[in-house]
Design a protein around this motif. Structure first.
Motif, PDB file in Angstrom:
ATOM      1  N   ILE A 414      -2.545   7.824   2.748  1.00 51.51           N
ATOM      2  CA  ILE A 414      -2.194   8.370   4.083  1.00 51.51           C
ATOM      3  C   ILE A 414      -1.017   9.098   4.178  1.00 51.51           C
ATOM      4  O   ILE A 414      -0.036   8.722   3.958  1.00 51.51           O
ATOM      5  CB  ILE A 414      -2.013   6.820   4.880  1.00 51.51           C
ATOM      6  CG1 ILE A 414      -3.257   5.976   4.339  1.00 51.51           C
ATOM      7  CG2 ILE A 414      -1.593   7.138   6.239  1.00 51.51           C
ATOM      8  CD1 ILE A 414      -3.293   4.534   5.141  1.00 51.51           C
ATOM      9  N   PHE A 415      -1.234  10.148   5.139  1.00 50.36           N
ATOM     10  CA  PHE A 415       0.065  10.934   5.233  1.00 50.36           C
ATOM     11  C   PHE A 415       0.165  11.479   6.693  1.00 50.36           C
ATOM     12  O   PHE A 415      -0.975  11.579   7.408  1.00 50.36           O
ATOM     13  CB  PHE A 415      -0.275  12.346   4.435  1.00 50.36           C
ATOM     14  CG  PHE A 415       0.987  13.462   4.392  1.00 50.36           C
ATOM     15  CD1 PHE A 415       1.913  13.163   3.759  1.00 50.36           C
ATOM     16  CD2 PHE A 415       0.753  14.526   5.230  1.00 50.36           C
ATOM     17  CE1 PHE A 415       2.915  14.178   3.835  1.00 50.36           C
ATOM     18  CE2 PHE A 415       1.743  15.628   5.411  1.00 50.36           C
ATOM     19  CZ  PHE A 415       2.917  15.203   4.604  1.00 50.36           C
ATOM     20  N   ALA A 416       1.377  11.474   7.032  1.00 50.73           N
ATOM     21  CA  ALA A 416       1.597  11.928   8.469  1.00 50.73           C
ATOM     22  C   ALA A 416       2.593  13.119   8.369  1.00 50.73           C
ATOM     23  O   ALA A 416       3.857  12.918   8.290  1.00 50.73           O
ATOM     24  CB  ALA A 416       2.239  10.683   9.200  1.00 50.73           C
ATOM     25  N   PRO A 417       1.931  14.361   8.818  1.00 48.79           N
ATOM     26  CA  PRO A 417       2.729  15.560   8.811  1.00 48.79           C
ATOM     27  C   PRO A 417       3.776  15.519   9.902  1.00 48.79           C
ATOM     28  O   PRO A 417       3.545  15.044  11.037  1.00 48.79           O
ATOM     29  CB  PRO A 417       1.792  16.370   8.769  1.00 48.79           C
ATOM     30  CG  PRO A 417       0.733  16.069   9.431  1.00 48.79           C
ATOM     31  CD  PRO A 417       0.786  14.489   9.029  1.00 48.79           C
ATOM     32  N   ARG A 418       5.112  15.713   9.602  1.00 44.77           N
ATOM     33  CA  ARG A 418       6.247  15.945  10.387  1.00 44.77           C
ATOM     34  C   ARG A 418       6.164  17.053  11.456  1.00 44.77           C
ATOM     35  O   ARG A 418       6.636  16.940  12.584  1.00 44.77           O
ATOM     36  CB  ARG A 418       7.823  15.944   9.828  1.00 44.77           C
ATOM     37  CG  ARG A 418       8.808  15.541  10.585  1.00 44.77           C
ATOM     38  CD  ARG A 418       9.971  15.362   9.871  1.00 44.77           C
ATOM     39  NE  ARG A 418      10.559  16.410   9.141  1.00 44.77           N
ATOM     40  CZ  ARG A 418      10.372  16.420   7.503  1.00 44.77           C
ATOM     41  NH1 ARG A 418       9.664  15.216   7.197  1.00 44.77           N
ATOM     42  NH2 ARG A 418      10.745  17.533   6.959  1.00 44.77           N
TER      43      ARG A 418
END
Length: 591
Positions: A414-418
């Protein structure tokens, strides 16, 4: 000259007092009312304009709210709301403290079932019809209004399959306008097109094969004809289907000609119909467009890349790839379950598959995510659009649960690009080859970087990033919400600023445990911040990590508590749930 009939209606009882030959005048007034409000307040336009005659006819013929109307894809229901006592407050539509943009049970007795997504009406109305039969309410009518391409969804077919073997007082009204948000796709759409072209059903009518009494197709804008058919069908026993042909955006030339844009056009000139001018060239791009342009760039040099979306090619910006590589980009219709497993099947054969789904819609395919993707470690690349609080569409559309509902599943990233650069780089990283599926979540928002189309750089999986050093307290963030944290810190005194650190974890899974050890060995006060539910998300993971390693720092979790946030602007809602810049600043002043 219009007669102001609309102003005489406070409920459907008033509507039924109007002579039938006056109803076309009412239809024109209702259209103008919707156009004038949406032009200044924004909202969904085309769908409600397309069902004005149908909406009037339904409330004219049936004894609502005793008879039950269930709307499918709730943005068809503006006219319904206006005719059922909410005309005077309709200007508050989708605004904080105002009425919802969708049918909502606790808002009105005429809203029999809450709906923001699609394909639920037949199931709900069938349940109501069987309930009436069990209670001996033989005269009660149950009507499901199915429109905007939602008939093609799997759930609609499941309900049709069941309805056909019941002896219930159920009427399904198929509002066939050949478009959802984007044009309809698939074999059923082709079938309905043939029916419309021929003017009558073929010998192998799909609805009659499911044991439904079929009528149509008829002109859904011929008010007298629609009323006549509805009156006739009131006396037909068993499950039945009325097929109406309508035009989305009916009554506003631009909305008829450009149905995709005028689905929800923003503000426009109510007199001319023209959109208000926007100068977007000088603005940073939307996350959606970064995705759309980046997948085209990657696909240009990699013929194994595939794009998939369930009925949202324009909203997700996969339309860019559909235009460039039509054989490798698929709109599968309103079918999220199929989209996920279809993506998994492609990925097993060596293709690199991007599956772009709005966060709130992925909930509809949860079983497929678990069993068809993660259990088998199939490396599908999921791009979760509209993650976090989305604003005026409200509770049914907020993408606030994805962190929690994905966090508990094994075998995923799970990744949330800034920002836009990170979204671009994580897409590039995923294309290089991952052993697990990855879920990339980003908001319905613009980024902050103009020169985002930089040389690709690979991102290290599970690596957090220190955005600011501190001495006493630290905010642990996840992705874009870090901008609120940094902005809040900047509003503090210079001395106070120096004491507050900020870290973007970037990955919820796998967590950067090395970074967390450093955090708990350095700081006595830890604040987690996320644009998602506190339960099950980043805050839960950090608290669990601290407990497992016997750290004693004070931890406070900021995020969305155990509530369904309503509708309002993103800034208003963030303030209400305590993750706005001002609310974070107030919290930091207590540290």
């Amino acid at each position: 000259m219009l007669e102001n009939l609309l102003n005489t209606i406070r409920s459907p009882e008033d509507l039924r007092e109007i002579p039938e030959d006056k109803l076309p005048i009412l239809a024109q007034e209702l259209r103008e009312f919707i156009i004038n409000i949406v032009a200044t307040k924004e909202g969904h336009l085309g769908a409600s304009l397309g069902v004005v005659e149908l909406t009037i006819a339904l409330h004219y013929v049936f004894d609502t709210p005793k008879d039950l109307l269930v709307w499918d894809v709730g943005h068809q229901a503006y006219g319904h709301k206006i005719l059922t006592g909410r005309q005077e407050i309709f200007h508050t539509n989708r605004q904080l403290g105002g009425i919802s943009g969708f049918p909502k049970r606790d808002e009105s007795e005429f809203d029999t079932f809450g709906v923001g997504h699609s394909s639920t009406a037949i199931s709900a109305a069938l349940g109501m019809a069987i309930a009436s039969k069990l209670k001996g309410e033989t005269e009660k009518q149950h009507i499901a209004i199915v429109g905007d391409a939602s008939i093609a969804s799997g759930m609609a077919f499941e309900a049709l399959n069941h309805a056909g073997v019941t002896d219930t007082n159920l009427l399904i009204v198929l509002n066939d306008n050949a478009i959802g948000i984007d044009p309809s796709v698939g074999a059923l759409k082709n079938y309905l097109t043939k029916v419309k072209t021929n003017g009558e059903p073929t010998s192998d009518n799909i609805f009659e094969a499911l044991n439904l009494d079929y009528t149509g197709p008829i002109d859904g804008h011929d008010l007298n004809l629609v009323i006549s058919e509805l009156k006739r069908l009131k006396n037909v026993s068993g499950p039945k289907l009325l097929h109406l042909i309508t035009k989305k955006g009916k009554g506003l030339r631009q909305a008829e000609e450009n149905q995709v844009v005028y689905h929800a056009p923003g503000k426009f000139n109510a007199l001319t119909g023209d959109l208000n001018p926007k100068n977007e060239n000088a603005l940073p791009p939307k996350f959606q467009d970064v995705f759309g342009k980046t997948i085209v760039e990657l696909a240009t040099t990699n013929e194994k890349i595939i794009g998939i979306t369930p009925a949202m090619p324009t909203g997700s910006s996969l339309k860019f790839m559909m235009d460039e590589f039509p054989d490798r980009a698929f709109d599968v219709g309103i079918a999220e379950q199929h989209a996920v497993t279809f993506a998994a099947g492609l990925a097993t054969q060596g293709f690199t598959v991007f599956c772009n789904i709005y966060s709130t819609f992925l909930q509809r395919a949860y079983d497929q995510v678990i069993h068809d993707v993660c259990l088998q470690k199939i490396p599908v690349i999921f791009c979760l659009d509209r993650a976090g609080i989305v604003g005026e569409d409200g509770a049914t559309h907020h993408g606030i649960f994805d962190l929690a509902y994905l966090n508990c599943i094994p075998n995923l990233i799970i990744f949330a690009p800034r920002n836009a650069v990170e979204l671009r780089n994580i897409m590039y990283t995923a294309v290089q080859g991952l052993e697990l599926p990855i879920f990339i979540r980003y908001p319905r928002a613009r980024g902050s970087i103009l020169d985002w189309q930089r040389t690709f750089e690979k991102i290290e999986i599970g690596k957090a990033e220190i955005l600011k050093e501190g001495t006493e307290a630290v905010i642990i963030c996840l992705g874009p919400i870090s901008k609120n944290a940094l902005a809040a810190i900047s509003l503090l005194s210079t001395e106070k600023q120096q004491t507050i650190g900020c870290i973007d974890m970037r990955f919820l899974k796998p967590l950067d445990e090395t970074m967390l050890h450093k955090v708990f060995n350095k700081y006595n006060n830890v604040i987690t911040l996320e644009d998602g539910t506190v339960k099950g998300g980043l805050g839960t993971s950090v608290v669990s990590f601290a407990a497992a390693h016997n750290y004693t720092a004070k931890i406070e979790t900021l995020g969305i508590q155990d509530v369904f946030p309503e509708h309002g602007t993103v800034d208003e809602l963030m303030d209400m749930v305590g993750i706005s810049i001002e609310k974070i600043k107030q919290r930091l002043l207590k540290s």
